[in-house]
Design an enzyme around this catalytic site. Structure first.
Site, PDB file in Angstrom:
ATOM      1  CB  CYS A 129     -28.868   9.684  41.189  1.00  0.00           C
ATOM      2  SG  CYS A 129     -30.142  10.544  42.161  1.00  0.00           S
ATOM      3  CG  HIS A 160     -29.892   4.991  41.376  1.00  0.00           C
ATOM      4  ND1 HIS A 160     -30.230   4.449  40.152  1.00  0.00           N
ATOM      5  CD2 HIS A 160     -29.572   6.297  41.130  1.00  0.00           C
ATOM      6  CE1 HIS A 160     -30.142   5.372  39.219  1.00  0.00           C
ATOM      7  NE2 HIS A 160     -29.738   6.510  39.774  1.00  0.00           N
TER       8      HIS A 160
END
Length: 218
Positions: free
Chosen positions: A194, A178
């Protein structure tokens, strides 16, 4: 006794010494270091993106490690072209190309205890995605609690401008590739697991990889 001439000379010398003393006490103007210069190609690469749904500001390249600028390199992975490889030790993501090349991006990774590794696939892609914190994050992080039902996309959204969703054997791993607006976090272990790229880089990667792209995180 000083003669008039010698007295005049003495006074003149004293005045000169006084002037020097005052000059020595004066505060000199602070030397401001020159602004660093960057290759115009990188300035353009990380320029503002005003046509995005939420206009993305230019990256302050002084806050992004030069070693983690996007660039083509010799492929160190040995994986087949089209594969994404995340090297968590070096904080790099490689998109393997033909003829022994790879497009390398700088990334930030999860803090110790929040990392994931393995082979999987990109099963979903989203532009300006909604962020829904996992239930365990809602319990441990009061800042996440207000967004238990989802935080709309935007510049303040933790997923940034794009998200690529990692699934393994058809199941959501909860881990994502992301975006982030924080260039200083690239090259660091800062997130909750992440893999983050600067917004300009995740937008570039998003355009290059389709759903179904294999990914290896090591």
């Amino acid at each position: 006794m000083l003669t008039p001439l010698s007295r005049r000379g003495f006074l003149a010398g004293a005045a000169s010494l006084g002037a020097l003393a005052l000059a020595g006490c004066a505060t000199t103007s602070e030397q401001v270091p020159p602004e660093p210069s960057f290759d115009p190609a990188y300035v353009q690469m990380y320029a503002a993106l005003p046509l995005e749904k939420f206009p993305v500001p230019a990256v302050d390249l002084r806050r992004l490690k030069p070693t983690h600028f996007r660039q083509y390199v010799a492929d160190p992975t040995g994986e087949r072209p089209g594969t994404i490889v995340v090297d968590t030790a070096s904080r790099y993501l490689y998109l393997v190309q033909e003829e022994g090349q790879a497009l390398r991006y700088g990334v930030g990774i999860g803090r110790e205890g929040f990392a994931w590794s393995g082979r999987a696939d990109i099963a979903r892609k989203a532009m300006w995605p909604t962020w829904t914190p996992p239930a365990e994050m809602v319990l441990r992080d009061p800042a996440a609690a207000p967004w238990a039902n989802g935080m709309p996309g935007g510049l303040d959204n933790p997923l940034g401008a794009r998200a690529l969703y990692i699934f393994q054997d058809g199941r959501d791993t909860i881990f994502r590739l992301h975006g982030t607006p924080d260039p200083s976090s690239i090259g660091e272990a800062v997130s909750s697991g992440c893999v983050r790229l600067i917004n300009q880089d995740i937008i570039d990667l998003y355009q290059r990889v389709p759903v179904g792209t294999p990914i290896l995180v090591v």
